[in-house]
Design a protein around this motif. Sequence first.
Motif, short mmCIF file in Angstrom:
data_model
loop_
_atom_site.label_atom_id
_atom_site.label_comp_id
_atom_site.label_asym_id
_atom_site.label_seq_id
_atom_site.Cartn_x
_atom_site.Cartn_y
_atom_site.Cartn_z
N VAL A 351 0.84 -1.20 0.00
CA VAL A 351 0.00 0.00 0.00
C VAL A 351 0.88 1.25 0.00
CG1 VAL A 351 -1.99 -1.06 1.11
CG2 VAL A 351 -0.17 -0.09 2.52
N GLU A 352 0.29 2.35 -0.51
CA GLU A 352 0.93 3.66 -0.47
C GLU A 352 0.17 4.52 0.53
OE1 GLU A 352 1.88 7.54 -3.33
OE2 GLU A 352 0.94 5.72 -4.17
N LYS A 364 -3.42 5.88 -0.08
CA LYS A 364 -3.52 6.46 -1.42
C LYS A 364 -3.70 5.39 -2.49
CE LYS A 364 -0.80 10.63 -0.47
NZ LYS A 364 0.37 11.43 -0.89
N ASN A 365 -3.13 4.21 -2.27
CA ASN A 365 -3.18 3.18 -3.31
C ASN A 365 -2.92 1.81 -2.68
OD1 ASN A 365 -3.35 2.02 -5.80
ND2 ASN A 365 -1.40 2.82 -6.57
N GLY A 366 -3.50 0.78 -3.28
CA GLY A 366 -3.20 -0.59 -2.85
C GLY A 366 -4.42 -1.39 -2.44
N SER A 368 -9.01 -1.24 -1.61
CA SER A 368 -10.27 -0.54 -1.83
C SER A 368 -11.09 -0.55 -0.54
CB SER A 368 -11.06 -1.19 -2.96
OG SER A 368 -11.49 -2.49 -2.57
#
Length: 388
Positions: A351-352, A364-366, A368
């Motif tokens: 993950v970010e 932020k990302n990785g 949901s």
Amino acid sequence: MKRTKTIIILVTIAVLFTVSMYWLYSKNIQDPIVYTTDNASIGTIVKKTVATGSIVPKEEVLIKPNISGIIDEIYVEAGQVIEAGDLIAKVKVVPNVSSLNSAQSNINGVRTQVETARLAFQNQKNIYNRQKELFEKGVISANEFDNAQLSYDQAQQRLKQEEVSLRAANQNYDIIKTGTTSGLGASANTEIRATVSGMVLDVPVKTGNQVIEANNFNDGTTIATIADVDKMIFEGKVDESEVGKIKEGLPLEITVGALPDRSFEAELDYIAPKGVSENSAIQFEIKGTMKKTDTSKTFIRAGLSANASIILAKAEEVLTLKEALVQYDPETQKPFVEVMTGDQKFERRDVELGISDGINVEVKNGISKDDKIKVWNQLKPPAPTKQG
């Protein structure tokens, strides 16, 4: 006989071995760890640091007398709103004997100078009149008459100057004796008036108190403190470990101990360039101007203790996750989580991360919102104790 004993011993060993293996198997399969999961959510992350301080007026004016004496009357009280020029108090002057004698001696000296100037003027006037008659008869030249007129004008001017000095000496004597004199009008020294408009915060003197005038050697006695309560600031201190994280212009969220149900907005506009040592720690003074509030609904009293949350960063409507669910690779130190893929089956997902408030962190990302994240560090319930 020996054979029978051998068989019995072997059978006993086999039974014990079988029981031991069964016991080990039972211990291995009992009480399996069942991991729970948690979900990310949409929320707001606020990264902030806290400073302690108080609420004070932005500008506070101290009203001091221009003459020493005793408070004769006080016309205002704390909490009263006044305008510039309003009468605050009246001072009764207690004359100083030494100053009076000095002023009286000065008057006598100036009177002597006035008499001398008057005699000189009268003499020059007589000379001028004689020279004028002679000039009109043509006995003396115009140059001689001009010199006589110049001496006459100079003597007259000198007499006027000495008379002005005498009036000033008399006024000075009156001021020393009574605190005022003819011609001062509204600017009489005995009348203490407000220099600005605002609310009276404090009247530290009472009728009968002695006050000292403000001069080059003494700050003077404060008769009243006036401030504009519509312009308040937060004044506090931050530790040296936090001062590098803040800068002018950051928003502040002020909470006042006496008003626990409300918070107030402000803006950081001053950070002290030099720290001060307090209790073996370096503290830096900060100031933040508070946004104007409706004083009819909420009156913030000067001097109230308060805390300021300095907003370092803020992310609204972002995917957030409990920071305790995040793991870090022991080699790369990169963050990751474990996402459920089946019954008690999980896969690693890098993950970010964004900003964190210490409890929740921005993702932020990785992952949901619908992913089920493994609670990898969950606590086991305590084992039941035997009732004895």
